[in-house]
Motif scaffolding. Structure first.
Motif, PDB file in Angstrom:
ATOM      1  N   GLU A  58      47.772 111.611   8.083  1.00 22.76           N
ATOM      2  CA  GLU A  58      48.268 110.515   8.924  1.00 22.76           C
ATOM      3  C   GLU A  58      49.457 109.770   8.308  1.00 22.76           C
ATOM      4  OE1 GLU A  58      44.660 108.955   6.593  1.00 22.76           O
ATOM      5  OE2 GLU A  58      45.252 110.788   7.650  1.00 22.76           O
ATOM      6  N   THR A  59      49.954 110.227   7.164  1.00 20.64           N
ATOM      7  CA  THR A  59      51.132 109.597   6.554  1.00 20.64           C
ATOM      8  C   THR A  59      52.312 109.612   7.525  1.00 20.64           C
ATOM      9  OG1 THR A  59      50.424 110.267   4.346  1.00 20.64           O
ATOM     10  CG2 THR A  59      52.749 109.698   4.616  1.00 20.64           C
ATOM     11  N   GLU A  60      53.017 108.492   7.610  1.00 18.95           N
ATOM     12  CA  GLU A  60      54.148 108.385   8.526  1.00 18.95           C
ATOM     13  C   GLU A  60      55.407 108.985   7.900  1.00 18.95           C
ATOM     14  OE1 GLU A  60      54.618 104.284   9.602  1.00 18.95           O
ATOM     15  OE2 GLU A  60      52.647 104.162  10.573  1.00 18.95           O
ATOM     16  N   TRP A  61      56.048 109.870   8.648  1.00 17.54           N
ATOM     17  CA  TRP A  61      57.347 110.427   8.254  1.00 17.54           C
ATOM     18  C   TRP A  61      58.310 110.226   9.419  1.00 17.54           C
ATOM     19  CZ3 TRP A  61      57.684 111.762   3.280  1.00 17.54           C
ATOM     20  CH2 TRP A  61      56.517 112.160   2.608  1.00 17.54           C
ATOM     21  N   PRO A  62      58.912 109.026   9.546  1.00 13.70           N
ATOM     22  CA  PRO A  62      59.807 108.790  10.678  1.00 13.70           C
ATOM     23  C   PRO A  62      61.032 109.691  10.618  1.00 13.70           C
ATOM     24  CG  PRO A  62      59.998 107.035   9.053  1.00 13.70           C
ATOM     25  CD  PRO A  62      58.836 107.877   8.631  1.00 13.70           C
ATOM     26  N   ASP A  63      61.558 110.023  11.779  1.00 15.25           N
ATOM     27  CA  ASP A  63      62.739 110.885  11.849  1.00 15.25           C
ATOM     28  C   ASP A  63      63.879 110.281  11.038  1.00 15.25           C
ATOM     29  OD1 ASP A  63      64.312 113.119  13.464  1.00 15.25           O
ATOM     30  OD2 ASP A  63      65.517 111.279  13.487  1.00 15.25           O
ATOM     31  N   SER A  64      64.499 111.085  10.200  1.00 15.40           N
ATOM     32  CA  SER A  64      65.530 110.589   9.289  1.00 15.40           C
ATOM     33  C   SER A  64      66.698 109.941  10.013  1.00 15.40           C
ATOM     34  CB  SER A  64      66.049 111.728   8.412  1.00 15.40           C
ATOM     35  OG  SER A  64      65.122 112.080   7.423  1.00 15.40           O
ATOM     36  N   TRP A  65      67.196 110.586  11.071  1.00 20.25           N
ATOM     37  CA  TRP A  65      68.455 110.122  11.659  1.00 20.25           C
ATOM     38  C   TRP A  65      68.249 108.996  12.646  1.00 20.25           C
ATOM     39  CZ3 TRP A  65      72.160 111.026   8.642  1.00 20.25           C
ATOM     40  CH2 TRP A  65      72.051 112.122   7.772  1.00 20.25           C
ATOM     41  N   VAL A  66      67.095 108.944  13.314  1.00 22.28           N
ATOM     42  CA  VAL A  66      66.759 107.754  14.090  1.00 22.28           C
ATOM     43  C   VAL A  66      66.629 106.558  13.145  1.00 22.28           C
ATOM     44  CG1 VAL A  66      65.025 106.671  15.560  1.00 22.28           C
ATOM     45  CG2 VAL A  66      65.642 109.065  15.928  1.00 22.28           C
ATOM     46  N   THR A  67      65.952 106.767  12.014  1.00 22.03           N
ATOM     47  CA  THR A  67      65.772 105.700  11.025  1.00 22.03           C
ATOM     48  C   THR A  67      67.107 105.218  10.482  1.00 22.03           C
ATOM     49  OG1 THR A  67      63.608 106.589  10.392  1.00 22.03           O
ATOM     50  CG2 THR A  67      64.681 105.111   8.831  1.00 22.03           C
ATOM     51  N   ILE A  68      67.968 106.147  10.092  1.00 23.78           N
ATOM     52  CA  ILE A  68      69.265 105.762   9.531  1.00 23.78           C
ATOM     53  C   ILE A  68      70.088 104.995  10.554  1.00 23.78           C
ATOM     54  CG2 ILE A  68      71.497 106.704   8.780  1.00 23.78           C
ATOM     55  CD1 ILE A  68      69.887 108.835   7.223  1.00 23.78           C
ATOM     56  N   GLY A  69      70.071 105.424  11.806  1.00 24.41           N
ATOM     57  CA  GLY A  69      70.795 104.698  12.836  1.00 24.41           C
ATOM     58  C   GLY A  69      70.296 103.269  12.987  1.00 24.41           C
ATOM     59  N   ALA A  70      68.972 103.098  12.974  1.00 23.03           N
ATOM     60  CA  ALA A  70      68.403 101.755  13.101  1.00 23.03           C
ATOM     61  C   ALA A  70      68.735 100.888  11.895  1.00 23.03           C
ATOM     62  CB  ALA A  70      66.885 101.862  13.282  1.00 23.03           C
ATOM     63  N   LEU A  71      68.648 101.450  10.692  1.00 24.30           N
ATOM     64  CA  LEU A  71      68.899 100.668   9.484  1.00 24.30           C
ATOM     65  C   LEU A  71      70.379 100.330   9.325  1.00 24.30           C
ATOM     66  CD1 LEU A  71      66.491 102.396   6.927  1.00 24.30           C
ATOM     67  CD2 LEU A  71      66.061 100.483   8.491  1.00 24.30           C
ATOM     68  N   GLU A  94      72.679 120.947  16.189  1.00 27.57           N
ATOM     69  CA  GLU A  94      71.888 119.717  16.273  1.00 27.57           C
ATOM     70  C   GLU A  94      72.082 118.870  15.025  1.00 27.57           C
ATOM     71  OE1 GLU A  94      67.209 118.321  16.350  1.00 27.57           O
ATOM     72  OE2 GLU A  94      67.744 120.294  17.098  1.00 27.57           O
ATOM     73  N   VAL A  95      72.033 119.491  13.848  1.00 29.52           N
ATOM     74  CA  VAL A  95      72.242 118.757  12.602  1.00 29.52           C
ATOM     75  C   VAL A  95      73.646 118.153  12.572  1.00 29.52           C
ATOM     76  CG1 VAL A  95      72.345 118.925  10.085  1.00 29.52           C
ATOM     77  CG2 VAL A  95      70.580 120.177  11.345  1.00 29.52           C
ATOM     78  N   ALA A  96      74.640 118.950  12.950  1.00 28.01           N
ATOM     79  CA  ALA A  96      76.012 118.455  12.961  1.00 28.01           C
ATOM     80  C   ALA A  96      76.140 117.228  13.854  1.00 28.01           C
ATOM     81  CB  ALA A  96      76.962 119.555  13.429  1.00 28.01           C
ATOM     82  N   LYS A  97      75.520 117.266  15.026  1.00 24.59           N
ATOM     83  CA  LYS A  97      75.597 116.158  15.982  1.00 24.59           C
ATOM     84  C   LYS A  97      74.906 114.910  15.444  1.00 24.59           C
ATOM     85  CE  LYS A  97      76.598 114.740  20.243  1.00 24.59           C
ATOM     86  NZ  LYS A  97      77.954 114.792  20.821  1.00 24.59           N
ATOM     87  N   GLN A  98      73.719 115.066  14.881  1.00 20.51           N
ATOM     88  CA  GLN A  98      72.962 113.923  14.372  1.00 20.51           C
ATOM     89  C   GLN A  98      73.716 113.205  13.259  1.00 20.51           C
ATOM     90  OE1 GLN A  98      69.401 116.134  13.324  1.00 20.51           O
ATOM     91  NE2 GLN A  98      68.252 115.153  14.963  1.00 20.51           N
ATOM     92  N   VAL A  99      74.178 113.966  12.284  1.00 20.95           N
ATOM     93  CA  VAL A  99      74.843 113.361  11.134  1.00 20.95           C
ATOM     94  C   VAL A  99      76.166 112.721  11.548  1.00 20.95           C
ATOM     95  CG1 VAL A  99      75.790 113.781   8.830  1.00 20.95           C
ATOM     96  CG2 VAL A  99      73.730 114.992   9.566  1.00 20.95           C
ATOM     97  N   ALA A 100      76.913 113.396  12.394  1.00 19.39           N
ATOM     98  CA  ALA A 100      78.195 112.847  12.843  1.00 19.39           C
ATOM     99  C   ALA A 100      77.995 111.542  13.604  1.00 19.39           C
ATOM    100  CB  ALA A 100      78.925 113.860  13.713  1.00 19.39           C
ATOM    101  N   THR A 101      76.976 111.473  14.434  1.00 24.81           N
ATOM    102  CA  THR A 101      76.702 110.249  15.181  1.00 24.81           C
ATOM    103  C   THR A 101      76.326 109.109  14.241  1.00 24.81           C
ATOM    104  OG1 THR A 101      75.941 111.535  17.082  1.00 24.81           O
ATOM    105  CG2 THR A 101      75.304 109.218  17.004  1.00 24.81           C
TER     106      THR A 101
END
Length: 279
Positions: A58-71, A94-101
């Motif tokens: 049950e450990t939480e692993w939030p999505d990296s790029w959603v998290t980075i965008g919020a922070l 998909e990776v290219a799009k996430q990181v670029a955004t």
């Protein structure tokens, strides 16, 4: 010396409050961690134990790029990276799009730190080949740089073929790519193809050893004098002397969590006073 904080094992909602505290205190950045799921039927052994991973399902692993965008939205100077992001488990575009955004929304405060991963179940769930993840990861480093250039871009390699296209927004500046892992293969990948390396937590002698191995590989391929990031965690009590010695051997950044329990502000402010102001 750079000072980074991790996010692993912290309550996801707490991150929105921690990031501004680190930003105000003068920390360099935050690292997100990456796991997609914990399968009920987990057959892949965790590399460090040879058995199950040491965290509960049950450990939480939030999505990296959603998290980075919020922070990024609640900070002004804090940088963001990964320890580490399993790029080979995702489609290249998909990776290219996430990181670029994320790079665009944060005004360039993003680095990508990659790993090859260990959990076969995650790769299979996303339809990616687990067995060739090493060479695919190496190719992705160069493919991502090509896709982030802006304008009409394309890529043709052994594992990926991207027809000419525009993928916008593109990063406002080149995104540094770091590599994780301390096997010889991972260290060579970092030395030859990346802008830096992200390690785990080490005692001093082990940290010296892995940095020496990394520097040896960089020298062998003629990159010994180029700028290069080396970031890891040291299993010792924080001190000005410790971090100055680390800087002397080529370590450019350290990961630390300067708090106990949920007393974030108190720990961060004390670390800033005792360490950051003096190092």
């Amino acid at each position: 010396m750079q000072f980074w904080s991790g996010t692993a094992f912290l309550p996801t909602r707490d991150l929105l409050g921690i990031a501004p505290l680190l930003d105000e205190a003068g920390f360099t950045g935050m690292f997100t961690s990456d796991h997609l799921i914990y399968p009920r039927q987990l057959n892949t052994p965790y590399p460090l134990t040879g058995d199950k991973p040491p965290w509960p399902p049950e450990t939480e692993w939030p999505d990296s790029w959603v998290t980075i965008g919020a922070l990024a939205a609640v900070t002004t100077r804090l940088r963001f990276s990964n320890a580490v992001y399993i790029v080979g488990a995702r489609p290249l575009v998909e990776v290219a799009k996430q990181v670029a955004t994320a790079a665009t929304l944060s005004d360039g405060r993003v680095e990508l730190a990659i790993g090859t991963g260990w959990m076969r179940e995650e790769f299979e769930l996303l339809g990616q080949d687990f067995d060739n993840r090493g060479p695919r990861t190496t190719e992705m480093i160069h493919a991502l740089r090509a896709l982030w250039k802006g304008g009409w871009v394309s890529w043709q390699g052994e594992y990926y073929s991207v027809p000419e296209m525009m993928i916008e927004p593109h990063p406002p500046a080149p995104v540094h790519i770091l590599c994780g892992g301390d096997s010889d293969v991972a260290l060579r990948r970092a030395a030859e193809h990346c802008d830096g390396w992200v390690g785990l937590a080490y005692k001093w002698d082990d940290a010296v050893s892995v940095v020496e191995r990394l520097q040896k590989f960089r020298t062998q391929i003629g990159r010994g004098e180029e700028p290069f990031e080396i970031v890891l965690s040291l299993l010792h009590a924080p001190s000005v002397d410790l971090y100055r010695r680390a800087e002397d051997i080529g370590i450019t950044g350290v990961m630390c969590a300067p708090w106990r329990g949920d007393r974030y502000r108190e720990g961060i402010e004390k670390f800033a006073e005792d360490i950051l102001a003096k190092v």
